[in-house]
Scaffold this motif. Structure first.
Motif, mmCIF file in Angstrom:
data_model
loop_
_atom_site.group_PDB
_atom_site.id
_atom_site.type_symbol
_atom_site.label_atom_id
_atom_site.label_comp_id
_atom_site.label_asym_id
_atom_site.label_seq_id
_atom_site.Cartn_x
_atom_site.Cartn_y
_atom_site.Cartn_z
ATOM 1 N N GLU A 136 -5.733 11.673 45.597
ATOM 2 C CA GLU A 136 -6.175 12.441 46.730
ATOM 3 C C GLU A 136 -5.176 13.642 47.001
ATOM 4 O OE1 GLU A 136 -5.852 11.271 51.672
ATOM 5 O OE2 GLU A 136 -5.979 9.755 50.241
ATOM 6 N N GLN A 137 -5.899 14.581 47.658
ATOM 7 C CA GLN A 137 -5.013 16.022 47.710
ATOM 8 C C GLN A 137 -4.968 16.607 49.202
ATOM 9 O OE1 GLN A 137 -6.824 18.937 45.097
ATOM 10 N NE2 GLN A 137 -5.197 18.167 43.426
ATOM 11 N N GLN A 138 -4.152 17.081 49.646
ATOM 12 C CA GLN A 138 -3.799 17.898 50.737
ATOM 13 C C GLN A 138 -3.205 19.236 50.673
ATOM 14 O OE1 GLN A 138 -1.591 16.167 53.901
ATOM 15 N NE2 GLN A 138 -1.742 17.820 55.391
ATOM 16 N N LYS A 139 -3.728 20.484 51.162
ATOM 17 C CA LYS A 139 -3.413 21.743 50.826
ATOM 18 C C LYS A 139 -2.568 22.097 52.213
ATOM 19 C CE LYS A 139 -6.599 23.356 47.606
ATOM 20 N NZ LYS A 139 -7.638 24.145 47.238
ATOM 21 N N ILE A 140 -1.539 22.779 51.729
ATOM 22 C CA ILE A 140 -0.877 23.686 52.857
ATOM 23 C C ILE A 140 -1.050 24.922 52.364
ATOM 24 C CG2 ILE A 140 1.513 24.101 53.850
ATOM 25 C CD1 ILE A 140 2.337 21.238 52.506
ATOM 26 N N LEU A 141 -1.848 25.580 53.319
ATOM 27 C CA LEU A 141 -2.178 27.108 53.145
ATOM 28 C C LEU A 141 -1.109 28.065 53.722
ATOM 29 C CD1 LEU A 141 -6.158 26.352 54.177
ATOM 30 C CD2 LEU A 141 -4.943 26.556 51.938
ATOM 31 N N GLN A 169 9.491 41.533 51.153
ATOM 32 C CA GLN A 169 10.152 42.560 51.739
ATOM 33 C C GLN A 169 10.803 43.513 50.632
ATOM 34 O OE1 GLN A 169 12.509 40.189 54.306
ATOM 35 N NE2 GLN A 169 11.421 40.902 55.925
ATOM 36 N N ASP A 170 11.152 42.625 49.542
ATOM 37 C CA ASP A 170 11.535 43.298 48.240
ATOM 38 C C ASP A 170 11.374 42.055 47.085
ATOM 39 O OD1 ASP A 170 14.287 41.538 48.266
ATOM 40 O OD2 ASP A 170 14.945 43.293 49.466
ATOM 41 N N GLU A 171 11.992 42.474 45.842
ATOM 42 C CA GLU A 171 11.923 41.303 45.038
ATOM 43 C C GLU A 171 12.578 40.041 45.159
ATOM 44 O OE1 GLU A 171 14.750 41.793 41.237
ATOM 45 O OE2 GLU A 171 13.229 43.487 41.279
ATOM 46 N N ASN A 172 13.528 39.879 46.127
ATOM 47 C CA ASN A 172 14.337 38.634 46.440
ATOM 48 C C ASN A 172 14.301 38.272 47.970
ATOM 49 O OD1 ASN A 172 15.238 38.115 43.688
ATOM 50 N ND2 ASN A 172 16.607 40.158 44.025
ATOM 51 N N ASN A 173 13.227 38.974 48.626
ATOM 52 C CA ASN A 173 13.117 38.503 49.856
ATOM 53 C C ASN A 173 11.429 38.385 50.495
ATOM 54 O OD1 ASN A 173 16.034 38.524 51.384
ATOM 55 N ND2 ASN A 173 16.127 40.164 49.973
ATOM 56 N N MET A 174 11.263 37.290 50.807
ATOM 57 C CA MET A 174 9.989 37.313 51.335
ATOM 58 C C MET A 174 9.752 36.427 52.621
ATOM 59 S SD MET A 174 7.801 34.564 49.313
ATOM 60 C CE MET A 174 8.457 33.047 48.547
ATOM 61 N N ILE A 175 8.714 36.832 53.363
ATOM 62 C CA ILE A 175 8.082 35.920 54.597
ATOM 63 C C ILE A 175 7.192 34.999 54.214
ATOM 64 C CG2 ILE A 175 7.635 36.265 56.998
ATOM 65 C CD1 ILE A 175 8.759 38.915 57.107
ATOM 66 N N LEU A 176 7.331 33.720 54.374
ATOM 67 C CA LEU A 176 6.301 32.864 54.289
ATOM 68 C C LEU A 176 5.676 32.284 55.698
ATOM 69 C CD1 LEU A 176 5.012 31.448 51.944
ATOM 70 C CD2 LEU A 176 6.686 29.304 52.090
ATOM 71 N N ALA A 177 4.476 32.218 55.636
ATOM 72 C CA ALA A 177 3.582 31.717 56.788
ATOM 73 C C ALA A 177 3.025 30.332 56.373
ATOM 74 C CB ALA A 177 2.973 32.590 57.594
ATOM 75 N N MET A 178 2.983 29.301 56.991
ATOM 76 C CA MET A 178 2.289 28.243 56.520
ATOM 77 C C MET A 178 1.559 27.539 57.520
ATOM 78 S SD MET A 178 5.699 26.277 55.088
ATOM 79 C CE MET A 178 5.356 25.697 53.288
#
Length: 137
Positions: free
Chosen positions: A95-100, A106-115
């Motif tokens: 059984e699976q559940q996805k978190i979208l 912002q650069d190769e070592n920094n990101m913003i992640l929205a879940m």
């Protein structure tokens, strides 16, 4: 002369980097969520791991509430913002559940992640759904 023209046409195509090559989420990322330090790891084999306050969720195999599971991820770099699906799978039933998620580098070592835990992909980054992550490994 024809060879020179072909070479001039081919050079831009040969030097072109695809989105997939330029988007590298592999590694261990750290961020702060509600005052707690959290780690997120994306490995080369397609497994994702959350680590917060010593609790590990994800990877090839983990246990939560007496059930074994795994967490994998899929990245779609062709979308803007980038789409990331975190897939939790119960090992006994599949059984699976996805978190979208959506991500913006912002650069190769920094990101913003929205879940989103609601089976609806976020469309924007805000203080409720987002975390700033920095690659540490």
């Amino acid at each position: 002369m024809k060879k020179i023209i072909l070479l001039l046409i081919a050079i831009p195509f040969l030097s072109f980097n695809s989105n997939l090559e330029s988007i590298d989420i592999i590694g261990k990322w750290v961020g702060e969520d509600e005052g707690k330090i959290a780690f997120m790891t994306f490995d080369k084999e397609g497994y994702a791991i959350f680590e917060i306050q010593g609790q590990i969720i994800g990877g090839k195999e983990f246990e939560m509430e007496g059930k074994k599971g795994k967490m994998t991820y899929i990245v779609n770099p062709d979308k803007t913002p980038i789409e990331i699906d975190l897939i939790l799978t119960k090992l006994d039933t599949n059984e699976q559940q996805k978190i979208l998620c959506i991500a913006e580098f912002q650069d190769e070592n920094n990101m913003i992640l929205a879940m989103s835990w609601e089976s609806v992909r976020p469309t924007e980054f805000d203080s409720e759904n987002s975390i700033k992550l920095k690659r540490v490994e």
